[in-house]
Design a protein around this motif. Structure first.
Motif, PDB file in Angstrom:
ATOM      1  N   GLN A  14      -5.955  25.510  12.384  1.00 58.17           N
ATOM      2  CA  GLN A  14      -7.403  24.430  12.144  1.00 58.17           C
ATOM      3  C   GLN A  14      -7.710  24.138  13.616  1.00 58.17           C
ATOM      4  OE1 GLN A  14      -4.327  22.009   9.103  1.00 58.17           O
ATOM      5  NE2 GLN A  14      -6.726  21.239   9.080  1.00 58.17           N
ATOM      6  N   CYS A  28     -11.004  25.477   9.068  1.00 61.94           N
ATOM      7  CA  CYS A  28      -9.599  25.863   8.339  1.00 61.94           C
ATOM      8  C   CYS A  28      -9.725  27.519   8.330  1.00 61.94           C
ATOM      9  CB  CYS A  28      -9.200  25.143   7.285  1.00 61.94           C
ATOM     10  SG  CYS A  28      -7.601  25.785   6.326  1.00 61.94           S
ATOM     11  N   TRP A  40      -7.455  21.102   0.862  1.00 65.75           N
ATOM     12  CA  TRP A  40      -7.676  19.982   2.219  1.00 65.75           C
ATOM     13  C   TRP A  40      -6.898  18.732   1.656  1.00 65.75           C
ATOM     14  CZ3 TRP A  40      -9.522  20.593   6.789  1.00 65.75           C
ATOM     15  CH2 TRP A  40     -10.500  21.820   7.269  1.00 65.75           C
ATOM     16  N   TYR A  59      -6.153  15.416   9.040  1.00 66.02           N
ATOM     17  CA  TYR A  59      -6.613  16.195   8.123  1.00 66.02           C
ATOM     18  C   TYR A  59      -6.065  17.549   8.031  1.00 66.02           C
ATOM     19  CZ  TYR A  59     -10.362  12.509   7.278  1.00 66.02           C
ATOM     20  OH  TYR A  59     -10.782  11.711   6.741  1.00 66.02           O
ATOM     21  N   CYS A  86      -5.042  21.260   6.050  1.00 62.89           N
ATOM     22  CA  CYS A  86      -5.389  22.692   5.329  1.00 62.89           C
ATOM     23  C   CYS A  86      -4.316  23.046   4.886  1.00 62.89           C
ATOM     24  CB  CYS A  86      -6.461  23.145   6.133  1.00 62.89           C
ATOM     25  SG  CYS A  86      -6.900  24.691   5.167  1.00 62.89           S
TER      26      CYS A  86
END
Lengths: 114, 114
Positions: A6, A23, A34, A90, A92
């Motif tokens: 990422q 990603c 996600w 965040y 992935c």
């Protein structure tokens, strides 16, 4: 082999600006996910892609959030007009498919909205 | 709808003692169950999964979990805890039928004290 990657690892942005998070899944994995993880909290599902099927967008918190996956590989999560409550990590993940397959997670992007 | 509950936010155990991290789930059909671990400042790592078959599942780092259908539980266990096991543990479930995303619990922080 290479895992999920990422970028960027960290992103600081001003409120109201747009951001893009990238990603790169594991090669050959058809499913991509996600998630959002706020400080000390669990994982909040955002969106997932499976092959050429329409993505499941049921977890996106608002229309400021969108994601695309090009060529069945790389995915970009875009947050428009960022707000302070968007600050989070965040994550992935990718997997061989849905069903019984485990997901492999990237290291995450830490987003800070000032 | 599917859901996961991890009733303990924090579990403390002395090094060398057995550990248990609890997880209960709810799905309409048969479950696929997963445990993940998150070490500080790192992404989530897959530990083990239950798909079908033997109710006792063995995974990475000496961890195991027992699927109990009547109690809808999937507790994570290890016979002898190590300080290096200190981390955040997540249980996750999805319905084996259908195409729903994986649902994660809120996580349990395990602290192993020397």
């Amino acid at each position: 082999g290479a895992g999920v990657s990422q970028s960027p690892s960290n992103k600081v942005t001003e409120k109201g600006k747009d951001v893009e998070l990238r990603c790169d899944p594991i090669s050959g994995h058809t499913a991509l996910y996600w998630y959002r993880q706020s400080l000390g909290q669990g994982l909040e599902f955002l969106i997932y892609f499976q092959g050429n099927s329409a993505p499941d967008k049921s977890g996106l918190p608002s229309d400021r959030f969108s994601a695309e996956r090009t060529g069945g590989s790389v995915s970009t999560l875009t947050i428009q007009r960022t707000q302070q409550e968007d600050s989070a990590v965040y994550l992935c993940a990718s997997s061989l498919g849905q069903g019984p397959y485990e997901q492999y997670f990237g290291p995450g992007t830490r987003l800070t909205v000032t | 709808a599917q859901s996961v509950a991890q009733p303990e936010d924090q579990v403390n155990v002395a090094e060398g003692n057995p550990l248990t991290v609890k997880c209960t789930y709810s799905v309409s059909g048969n479950p696929y169950l997963f445990w993940y671990v998150q070490y500080p400042n790192r992404g989530l790592q897959f530990l083990l999964k239950y798909i079908t078959g033997d109710n006792l599942v063995k995974g990475s780092y000496g961890f195991e979990a027992e699927f109990n259908k009547s109690q809808t539980s999937f507790h994570l266990k290890k016979p002898s805890a190590l300080v290096s096991d200190s981390a955040l543990y997540f249980c996750a479930v999805r319905d084996a039928a259908g195409n729903t995303p994986l649902v994660f619990g809120k996580g349990t922080r395990l602290s192993v004290i020397a």
